[in-house]
Design a protein around this motif. Structure first.
Motif, PDB file in Angstrom:
ATOM      1  N   SER A  21       0.723  -1.129   0.185  1.00  0.00           N
ATOM      2  CA  SER A  21       0.033   0.028   0.153  1.00  0.00           C
ATOM      3  C   SER A  21       0.781   1.174   0.096  1.00  0.00           C
ATOM      4  CB  SER A  21      -0.870   0.010   1.146  1.00  0.00           C
ATOM      5  OG  SER A  21      -0.042   0.198   2.468  1.00  0.00           O
ATOM      6  N   PHE A  22      -0.008   2.216  -0.393  1.00  0.00           N
ATOM      7  CA  PHE A  22       1.155   3.591  -0.557  1.00  0.00           C
ATOM      8  C   PHE A  22       1.067   4.213   0.742  1.00  0.00           C
ATOM      9  CE2 PHE A  22       0.624   8.373  -0.747  1.00  0.00           C
ATOM     10  CZ  PHE A  22       1.738   8.360  -1.573  1.00  0.00           C
ATOM     11  N   LYS A  23       2.286   4.704   1.089  1.00  0.00           N
ATOM     12  CA  LYS A  23       2.745   5.135   2.663  1.00  0.00           C
ATOM     13  C   LYS A  23       3.018   6.720   2.263  1.00  0.00           C
ATOM     14  CE  LYS A  23       4.215   1.392   4.806  1.00  0.00           C
ATOM     15  NZ  LYS A  23       3.786   0.300   3.890  1.00  0.00           N
ATOM     16  N   ASN A  24       2.181   7.681   2.749  1.00  0.00           N
ATOM     17  CA  ASN A  24       2.492   9.021   2.323  1.00  0.00           C
ATOM     18  C   ASN A  24       3.704   9.664   3.008  1.00  0.00           C
ATOM     19  OD1 ASN A  24       1.343   9.452   4.777  1.00  0.00           O
ATOM     20  ND2 ASN A  24       0.102  11.026   4.509  1.00  0.00           N
ATOM     21  N   ASP A  25       4.151   8.948   4.121  1.00  0.00           N
ATOM     22  CA  ASP A  25       5.317   9.636   4.772  1.00  0.00           C
ATOM     23  C   ASP A  25       6.441   8.629   4.692  1.00  0.00           C
ATOM     24  OD1 ASP A  25       4.291   7.597   6.169  1.00  0.00           O
ATOM     25  OD2 ASP A  25       4.666   8.289   8.115  1.00  0.00           O
ATOM     26  N   LYS A  26       6.607   7.915   3.433  1.00  0.00           N
ATOM     27  CA  LYS A  26       7.760   7.019   3.143  1.00  0.00           C
ATOM     28  C   LYS A  26       8.876   7.794   2.937  1.00  0.00           C
ATOM     29  CE  LYS A  26       8.872   2.883   0.649  1.00  0.00           C
ATOM     30  NZ  LYS A  26       8.613   1.921  -0.386  1.00  0.00           N
ATOM     31  N   PHE A  27       8.748   8.835   2.176  1.00  0.00           N
ATOM     32  CA  PHE A  27      10.027   9.618   1.604  1.00  0.00           C
ATOM     33  C   PHE A  27      10.137  10.905   2.222  1.00  0.00           C
ATOM     34  CE2 PHE A  27       9.714   6.623  -1.699  1.00  0.00           C
ATOM     35  CZ  PHE A  27      10.881   5.682  -1.588  1.00  0.00           C
ATOM     36  N   ASP A  28       8.882  11.435   2.849  1.00  0.00           N
ATOM     37  CA  ASP A  28       8.718  12.830   3.161  1.00  0.00           C
ATOM     38  C   ASP A  28       8.558  12.915   4.734  1.00  0.00           C
ATOM     39  OD1 ASP A  28       8.189  15.543   3.350  1.00  0.00           O
ATOM     40  OD2 ASP A  28       5.955  15.311   2.794  1.00  0.00           O
ATOM     41  N   LYS A  29       9.774  12.989   5.365  1.00  0.00           N
ATOM     42  CA  LYS A  29       9.434  13.136   6.917  1.00  0.00           C
ATOM     43  C   LYS A  29       9.582  14.367   7.502  1.00  0.00           C
ATOM     44  CE  LYS A  29      10.371   8.640   7.113  1.00  0.00           C
ATOM     45  NZ  LYS A  29       9.618   7.446   7.676  1.00  0.00           N
ATOM     46  N   VAL A  56      -5.485  12.816   3.366  1.00  0.00           N
ATOM     47  CA  VAL A  56      -4.391  12.517   4.298  1.00  0.00           C
ATOM     48  C   VAL A  56      -3.612  11.354   3.808  1.00  0.00           C
ATOM     49  CG1 VAL A  56      -3.442  12.163   6.571  1.00  0.00           C
ATOM     50  CG2 VAL A  56      -5.452  13.846   6.068  1.00  0.00           C
ATOM     51  N   LYS A  57      -4.329  10.119   3.683  1.00  0.00           N
ATOM     52  CA  LYS A  57      -3.705   8.815   3.205  1.00  0.00           C
ATOM     53  C   LYS A  57      -2.873   8.813   2.082  1.00  0.00           C
ATOM     54  CE  LYS A  57      -5.067   4.050   2.851  1.00  0.00           C
ATOM     55  NZ  LYS A  57      -5.843   2.955   2.887  1.00  0.00           N
ATOM     56  N   TYR A  58      -3.472   9.484   1.130  1.00  0.00           N
ATOM     57  CA  TYR A  58      -2.618   9.582  -0.361  1.00  0.00           C
ATOM     58  C   TYR A  58      -1.922  10.861  -0.684  1.00  0.00           C
ATOM     59  CZ  TYR A  58      -5.140   5.328  -0.897  1.00  0.00           C
ATOM     60  OH  TYR A  58      -5.472   3.811  -0.816  1.00  0.00           O
ATOM     61  N   GLY A  59      -1.815  11.506   0.310  1.00  0.00           N
ATOM     62  CA  GLY A  59      -0.678  12.783   0.227  1.00  0.00           C
ATOM     63  C   GLY A  59      -1.580  14.086  -0.586  1.00  0.00           C
ATOM     64  N   LYS A  60      -2.939  14.050  -0.628  1.00  0.00           N
ATOM     65  CA  LYS A  60      -3.470  15.197  -1.466  1.00  0.00           C
ATOM     66  C   LYS A  60      -3.872  16.092  -0.403  1.00  0.00           C
ATOM     67  CE  LYS A  60      -3.416  12.684  -5.084  1.00  0.00           C
ATOM     68  NZ  LYS A  60      -2.377  13.023  -6.106  1.00  0.00           N
ATOM     69  N   TYR A  61      -3.873  16.007   0.917  1.00  0.00           N
ATOM     70  CA  TYR A  61      -4.378  17.099   1.734  1.00  0.00           C
ATOM     71  C   TYR A  61      -3.179  18.176   1.631  1.00  0.00           C
ATOM     72  CZ  TYR A  61      -6.391  19.019   6.055  1.00  0.00           C
ATOM     73  OH  TYR A  61      -6.655  19.987   7.126  1.00  0.00           O
ATOM     74  N   LYS A  62      -3.869  19.531   1.521  1.00  0.00           N
ATOM     75  CA  LYS A  62      -2.946  20.692   1.718  1.00  0.00           C
ATOM     76  C   LYS A  62      -3.708  21.606   2.764  1.00  0.00           C
ATOM     77  CE  LYS A  62      -0.757  19.467  -1.901  1.00  0.00           C
ATOM     78  NZ  LYS A  62      -0.350  18.095  -1.810  1.00  0.00           N
ATOM     79  N   PRO A  63      -2.749  21.795   3.854  1.00  0.00           N
ATOM     80  CA  PRO A  63      -3.318  22.963   4.748  1.00  0.00           C
ATOM     81  C   PRO A  63      -3.338  24.290   4.419  1.00  0.00           C
ATOM     82  CG  PRO A  63      -1.070  22.133   5.243  1.00  0.00           C
ATOM     83  CD  PRO A  63      -1.452  21.493   3.943  1.00  0.00           C
ATOM     84  N   LEU A  64      -4.248  25.059   5.005  1.00  0.00           N
ATOM     85  CA  LEU A  64      -4.234  26.571   4.782  1.00  0.00           C
ATOM     86  C   LEU A  64      -3.042  27.138   5.329  1.00  0.00           C
ATOM     87  CD1 LEU A  64      -8.008  27.231   5.830  1.00  0.00           C
ATOM     88  CD2 LEU A  64      -7.090  27.141   3.314  1.00  0.00           C
ATOM     89  N   SER A  65      -2.701  28.332   4.308  1.00  0.00           N
ATOM     90  CA  SER A  65      -1.766  29.073   4.821  1.00  0.00           C
ATOM     91  C   SER A  65      -2.279  30.223   5.547  1.00  0.00           C
ATOM     92  CB  SER A  65      -0.790  29.491   3.378  1.00  0.00           C
ATOM     93  OG  SER A  65      -1.843  30.073   2.501  1.00  0.00           O
ATOM     94  N   LYS A  66      -3.412  30.699   5.106  1.00  0.00           N
ATOM     95  CA  LYS A  66      -4.069  31.726   6.035  1.00  0.00           C
ATOM     96  C   LYS A  66      -5.570  31.338   5.929  1.00  0.00           C
ATOM     97  CE  LYS A  66      -4.255  34.544   1.878  1.00  0.00           C
ATOM     98  NZ  LYS A  66      -3.890  35.628   1.127  1.00  0.00           N
ATOM     99  N   PRO A  67      -6.234  31.980   7.161  1.00  0.00           N
ATOM    100  CA  PRO A  67      -7.659  31.727   7.409  1.00  0.00           C
ATOM    101  C   PRO A  67      -8.446  31.998   6.082  1.00  0.00           C
ATOM    102  CG  PRO A  67      -6.781  32.843   9.288  1.00  0.00           C
ATOM    103  CD  PRO A  67      -5.625  32.769   8.261  1.00  0.00           C
ATOM    104  N   LYS A  68      -9.530  31.305   6.008  1.00  0.00           N
ATOM    105  CA  LYS A  68     -10.519  31.541   4.862  1.00  0.00           C
ATOM    106  C   LYS A  68     -11.845  32.283   5.468  1.00  0.00           C
ATOM    107  CE  LYS A  68     -12.221  27.847   2.616  1.00  0.00           C
ATOM    108  NZ  LYS A  68     -12.718  26.615   2.087  1.00  0.00           N
ATOM    109  N   LYS A  69     -12.601  32.691   4.625  1.00  0.00           N
ATOM    110  CA  LYS A  69     -13.829  33.467   5.031  1.00  0.00           C
ATOM    111  C   LYS A  69     -15.019  32.410   5.314  1.00  0.00           C
ATOM    112  CE  LYS A  69     -14.782  37.419   3.046  1.00  0.00           C
ATOM    113  NZ  LYS A  69     -15.283  38.220   2.063  1.00  0.00           N
ATOM    114  N   CYS A  70     -15.649  32.390   6.218  1.00  0.00           N
ATOM    115  CA  CYS A  70     -16.743  31.550   6.759  1.00  0.00           C
ATOM    116  C   CYS A  70     -17.879  32.177   5.855  1.00  0.00           C
ATOM    117  CB  CYS A  70     -17.065  31.914   8.369  1.00  0.00           C
ATOM    118  SG  CYS A  70     -18.476  31.085   8.820  1.00  0.00           S
TER     119      CYS A  70
END
Length: 153
Positions: A21-29, A56-70
């Protein structure tokens, strides 16, 4: 497979099977990857939780750099990626913070987790101080002698 119209039935199995199975933290520590893997997805419905976990599991999750509008209060208070509502608005309306639908929330939002941790630590420190103080105080009162004196009279 042929490009012939209607010929969509495959006659053989998949040629290349995945051996592992794919491991998203295999090379990216990196620290960012560790934070993403440790993130708890709260305040969302079951479907949205599964979507976020897949990202998250497949490395597609990108965190926000600044808050977004509600979308409800129109303030820049959305700090979680892929969410459309801030925590207070989602709690107040009891809806999913990602899709905005009135579904069953799997893990409800915690009210200020940093404060509860600090509160627990301060309580722990106070109890430790009390134990130290109680060790210093020695009361030498022997109640057994007074009972024996009263029985003799």
């Amino acid at each position: 497979m042929s490009s012939q119209k209607g010929n969509v039935a495959r006659s053989r199995p998949q040629k290349h099977q995945n051996a592992f199975s794919f491991k998203n933290d295999k090379f990216d520590k990196s620290v960012q990857t560790k934070k993403i893997n440790a993130k708890l997805h709260d305040g969302v419905c079951q479907r949205c939780k599964e979507i976020l976990e897949w990202r998250v599991k497949y490395g597609k999750y990108k965190p926000l750099s600044k808050p977004k509008k509600c979308v409800k209060c129109l303030q820049k208070t959305v700090k979680d990626s892929y969410h459309i509502m801030c925590r207070p608005c989602a709690c107040e309306l009891e809806v999913c913070a990602k899709c905005g639908k009135k579904e069953d929330i799997v893990i409800p939002f915690n009210k200020e987790p940093e404060d509860t941790e600090n509160h627990l630590c301060s309580n722990h420190r106070k109890s430790c101080r009390r134990n130290e103080e109680s060790d210093d105080l020695d009361f030498e009162i022997d109640f057994s002698d007074t009972e024996n004196d009263n029985q003799m009279d």
